[in-house]
Structures are given as C-alpha cells and as structure tokens.
Design a protein around this motif. Structure first.
Motif, short mmCIF file in Angstrom:
data_model
loop_
_atom_site.label_atom_id
_atom_site.label_comp_id
_atom_site.label_asym_id
_atom_site.label_seq_id
_atom_site.Cartn_x
_atom_site.Cartn_y
_atom_site.Cartn_z
N THR A 1 -0.02 -1.96 -8.47
CA THR A 1 0.19 -3.17 -7.66
C THR A 1 1.66 -3.33 -7.31
N ASN A 2 2.52 -3.20 -8.32
CA ASN A 2 3.96 -3.31 -8.04
C ASN A 2 4.43 -2.28 -7.03
N PHE A 3 3.90 -1.04 -7.24
CA PHE A 3 4.28 0.03 -6.32
C PHE A 3 3.86 -0.30 -4.89
N ILE A 4 2.64 -0.78 -4.78
CA ILE A 4 2.13 -1.10 -3.45
C ILE A 4 2.90 -2.26 -2.83
N TYR A 5 3.22 -3.21 -3.69
CA TYR A 5 3.99 -4.36 -3.17
C TYR A 5 5.33 -3.88 -2.62
N VAL B 1 1.74 9.56 -9.60
CA VAL B 1 0.51 10.13 -9.03
C VAL B 1 -0.56 9.05 -8.94
N ASN B 2 -0.69 8.31 -10.02
CA ASN B 2 -1.68 7.23 -10.04
C ASN B 2 -1.39 6.21 -8.95
N ASN B 3 -0.09 5.87 -8.86
CA ASN B 3 0.29 4.89 -7.84
C ASN B 3 -0.02 5.41 -6.45
N THR B 4 0.27 6.71 -6.28
CA THR B 4 0.03 7.29 -4.95
C THR B 4 -1.45 7.28 -4.62
N ILE B 5 -2.25 7.58 -5.64
CA ILE B 5 -3.70 7.59 -5.40
C ILE B 5 -4.19 6.22 -5.00
N ALA B 6 -3.70 5.20 -5.73
CA ALA B 6 -4.11 3.82 -5.42
C ALA B 6 -3.65 3.45 -4.02
N HIS B 7 -2.43 3.80 -3.74
CA HIS B 7 -1.86 3.48 -2.43
C HIS B 7 -2.63 4.17 -1.31
N ASP C 1 8.97 -2.94 1.79
CA ASP C 1 9.84 -2.04 2.56
C ASP C 1 9.37 -1.95 4.00
N ASP C 2 8.05 -1.89 4.15
CA ASP C 2 7.50 -1.79 5.50
C ASP C 2 7.87 -3.01 6.34
N VAL C 3 7.64 -4.18 5.72
CA VAL C 3 7.89 -5.42 6.45
C VAL C 3 9.38 -5.53 6.79
N ILE D 1 -3.19 -8.21 -4.53
CA ILE D 1 -3.34 -6.75 -4.55
C ILE D 1 -4.04 -6.32 -5.84
N LYS D 2 -3.61 -6.93 -6.92
CA LYS D 2 -4.16 -6.54 -8.23
C LYS D 2 -5.65 -6.83 -8.29
#
Lengths: 93, 311
Positions: free
Chosen positions: B33-37, A3-9, B42-44, A83-84
């Motif tokens: 950050t890891n999740f976003i990366y 959930v947290n990751n999704t929110i950040a994303h 995956d997108d790229v 990103i961080k």
C-alpha cells in the motif's frame, strides 16, 4: 520486498484500479489546496532561478520532497486506507 | 532481473495467484500500500509539475496569472523638490518666457497677451489715453485750419469747430490739472498710473521732486521682474511695509537733506499722504485744493444735469 510490491502494483494497474486511485488522490490534493501550494513553490523556484531557463528535472528534484511534506495527513491516510482495503478485499475474490 | 522476468513472463493467472499469496500476509499488504501510494503521489506530482513547466515555458502562466506586481506600486516620495508622485515641481519658466516684440522685455507666456495689449496700446484704458494724445497732437493744426478758412457759414462746420475747441480746452485742462494733482494728495490711482507710465519708468530718470511725489502717493516698490516701480497706493497689498521703506530709503538717500527739509522721512512717506502736512508744497496745494473743490463739484453737477450742452 520490492517484488511483492511490484506484483501488487502490477495487478492494480492491470485491473485499472490504479487509475481510479490516482484520480482520487489528485482530486483530494486539489481540494485541500495542495496543488496551489506546489504551484507557489514552483513559482518561487523559477523566480530564484534568475535566467528563467529552469529545466524540468531540476524542478522535480527541488519540488518533490517539499511537495511530499505538504500533503495533508488526512488525504494520505484516506488514500492508504482505501488502497489497503482494496488490496485485502481483492484477496477474497 | 527477477522483477523483470516476473512482470514480463507472468501470465494474468500467475499474477493473480502470486498476488493472493502475498496478500495473505497483512504486513505485505501494508508495505504494498505504501509503495503504491508513493507511486501514485509521484505520478500526481509529476503531472502537476508538467503542467506548470509547460505553462512557464510557453508563457501561459504569465498570461493566466497576469503581469507580475511591481515591487513598490505607489511609493510616496518625500523629498522637497518633488511632489508625492515623484514629479518635479520646478516651474517651467525658462521655456515659457517670451520677449515682447514691442519693448523687448521677457514676459511670461501666460501674461503675454495682457502685456501686449498694454504695451502696444490696444487695451480699453491705454487706447483712450493714446487716442487722446493723438488727438491733442493732430487736432490743433486742423482746428486752426478750420478757423482760418472761416469764409463759408456752414453751420455744421461751425459746430464742428466749436466742438473741437471745447475738446481742446478740456484736453488743456487735463494737462494743466495733472501736475497740480500730483502735488495735492487727492489724485486717484488711475491718473497716477498714467503719469507713471507716460513718464519715465525708473527712478534714475526722475528728479528728486518727482520721486518724492511719487513715493508720497504710491507704493513705489521696484519689481524684480519688470524693473518698474509699483504704482499702486501706499497700502498696496502686494508689497510689504518693509519693502516700501527700503525703497524710500534707497531712492531718497542721495537727496537726504532735501527730503528731510521737506519733512519726508521714510516713515512719513509710507503713511497716507494726508497725514504729511509739514511739507510746504503739499500744504499750499491743499489750500488751493480747498478753494477749487466747490466749483469742481458744481461743474460736475452741471454736466450731469445737462448733458445736451456738451453735445
């Protein structure tokens, strides 16, 4: 914590910064030759698949794990770092 | 379920507050950050795979990258029948053999024109012989006719008959000389060639004496292709000494005692003609030749000095 990751994303997408990061990653991967390596991989897989009728899904499942391993550490580290810091600096606004 | 409600129902402000709340903890930030990366990666990857797949399906990739290289572009062939490119080296003789319309002999296409020239008597050399032969056959009656009708004193006609007579004599001399020359060893190749061509073309039709004479002065090796014997000198480079010896043995075998009597062993036959004086025939002809030689020379000189006489 998904959930947290999704929110950040989600927030990254809404702010438009995700597109920036994606473009940066893409450019870095092209610069370091990763894209060409992946293309070679794809070509080999297409060649192995004699019929020449390879589906996109099978291509993705075959290529993605190997492509992930091919990403240079420097590119990955740079992206993670950026990103961080972005996420953390957002907090202060 | 919960995620969906959050993403769909949260307003921008709620999202912001939630986000700041999460980012208080740095571990959460690292995880995000890891999740976003991963999402970005995956997108790229997907993008590139889409691109590639599209290229493969529409044939664009083949067009852009060019044709695929052959597995073994220039393999060197190492077999005895082919050259290095793998092409056959066999000659195409079966196709290119023509049969001569005159003598019905198979002739290779490349030699067809020269052969025709010789066979049909159109060459420089053969035409001279042919015309001479025609002349010797056809002139005699006409010249006799000229002599018989001697009533008118036409100077031209007399000159013509004179000329005819002289020519006739020369032809006669030629004909007389030829056999003698066959016996003495000084005949030139050209004459020998003519004799061989005029007369029989195989050994079967020749007498023992003719065979012997021929073999004394010429190579005589029978060609596989034309079945004719070689009329060049005894040292002709086209045939080997062994071939000549074999021919002499095979040709002279039926008449062995005779040839031995004449002193014509194969060894001697293959040697130059002057070095075989033991044959009585040739020795006598040599004597004759010696007697004859000086006047011949004189004749030649005279002809050279006064060519007007001939005309």
């Amino acid at each position: 914590m998904t959930v947290n990751n999704t929110i950040a994303h989600q927030r990254l997408i809404l702010s438009g910064d995700r597109e920036r990061f994606k473009e940066l990653l893409r450019r870095r991967l092209i610069e370091c030759g990763w894209r060409d390596q992946v293309r070679m991989l794809c070509r080999d897989i297409v060649k192995e698949n004699e019929s020449g009728n390879i589906t996109f899904d099978s291509l993705v499942t075959k290529v993605t794990p190997r492509a992930r391993a091919l990403v240079p550490d420097s590119v990955k580290k740079e992206l993670l770092q950026k990103i961080k810091t972005h996420l953390l600096t957002q907090k202060d606004q | 379920m919960k995620m969906n409600t959050i993403s769909s129902e949260l307003s921008m402000n709620d999202l912001n507050s939630k986000f700041f709340e999460i980012m208080q903890n740095e571990d959460n930030a690292v995880e995000a950050t890891n999740f976003i990366y991963d999402q970005l990666f995956d997108d790229v990857t997907l993008g590139i795979l889409f691109e590639f797949h599209h290229g493969v399906k529409t044939g664009l990739t083949d067009l852009i990258e060019g044709e695929k290289e052959e597995e073994e572009p220039y393999k060197i062939v190492n077999t005895s029948e082919c050259d290095v490119f793998g092409f056959s080296m066999m000659k195409k003789t079966p196709d290119s053999n023509c049969s001569c319309p005159n003598c019905e002999r198979p002739v290779s296409a490349t030699r067809f024109a020269p052969h025709l020239e010789k066979c049909m008597g159109m060459g420089r050399n053969s035409s001279r012989i042919a015309s001479r032969r025609i002349a010797s056959n056809s002139r005699e009656p006409t010249s006799y006719a000229g002599l018989l009708s001697d009533d008118d004193d036409d100077a031209d006609w007399a000159g013509g008959s004179m000329q005819n007579e002289r020519r006739k004599r020369r032809i006669k001399n030629n004909n007389n000389r030829k056999p003698n020359k066959m016996h003495n060893g000084n005949s030139r190749n050209g004459h020998l060639n003519n004799d061989a061509n005029d007369g029989s073309t195989t050994y079967e039709t020749m007498t023992a004496n003719e065979k012997k004479n021929l073999l004394l002065h010429s190579c005589g090796v029978v060609s596989e292709h034309t079945k004719k014997f070689c009329t060049r000198s005894t040292r002709c480079p086209q045939h080997t000494e062994e071939q000549r010896r074999a021919v002499r043995i095979s040709v002279l075998e039926p008449s062995t005692p005779e040839s031995q009597m004449m002193g014509l062993t194969p060894d001697e036959a293959s040697s130059p003609p002057d070095s075989s004086p033991s044959s009585s025939c040739s020795s006598s002809s040599r004597k004759r030749d010696r007697h004859r030689a000086p006047p011949k020379m004189k004749n030649k000189r005279e002809r050279n000095i006064s060519p007007s006489q001939r005309e």
